[in-house]
Design a protein around this motif. Structure first.
Motif: not given
Length: 128
Positions: A17-25, A40-50, A58-62
């Motif tokens: 986890q980073e201070e900006d709220g991102s993490y690796i999944a 593969y792995s990814a750094r997840i920067h944000g998760q949004y729901s609509e 759910s939409l993810m920015e990674y």
């Protein structure tokens, strides 16, 4: 990324986890939501729901990364621990050695291990 009755692909885990709220999944093929094959792995920067017509989406920015082996190894180790605990408790039930509820009660903190580790990692990263 989609599953039907737990069969499909999904991100599992949360580490680094980073201070900006991102993490690796890690992106896994799952059966009954049990991770089987990592892709593969990814750094997840944000998760949004609509909201959509039949519920929500759910939409993810990674950003895609190479497979993060420590997370994959921890996931497989946790799954092996669960299988081992199940076998151990089953043996206690069949043998009638002692009250199996005691063993189940002792196993619960081990089952909660991923959430405990995630709590301390987030606290260390100083977010949420």
């Amino acid at each position: 990324m989609s599953t039907f009755n737990g069969i499909g692909t999904q991100f599992v885990g949360e580490c680094c986890q980073e201070e900006d709220g991102s993490y690796i999944a890690t992106y896994w093929f799952t059966i009954l939501h049990i991770p089987i094959i990592p892709f593969y792995s990814a750094r997840i920067h944000g998760q949004y729901s609509e909201e959509v017509a039949m519920g929500h989406s759910s939409l993810m920015e990674y950003e895609e990364l190479p497979l993060y082996l420590p997370q994959v190894i921890r996931t497989y180790a946790y799954l092996a621990m669960i299988v081992g605990l199940y076998h151990f408790i089953q043996t206690k039930f069949k043998a009638g050695d002692s009250n199996p509820l005691i063993w189940i009660g002792l196993a619960l903190p081990l089952l909660a291990l991923p959430w405990i580790m995630r709590y301390f990692a987030r606290k260390k990263a100083d977010w949420r």
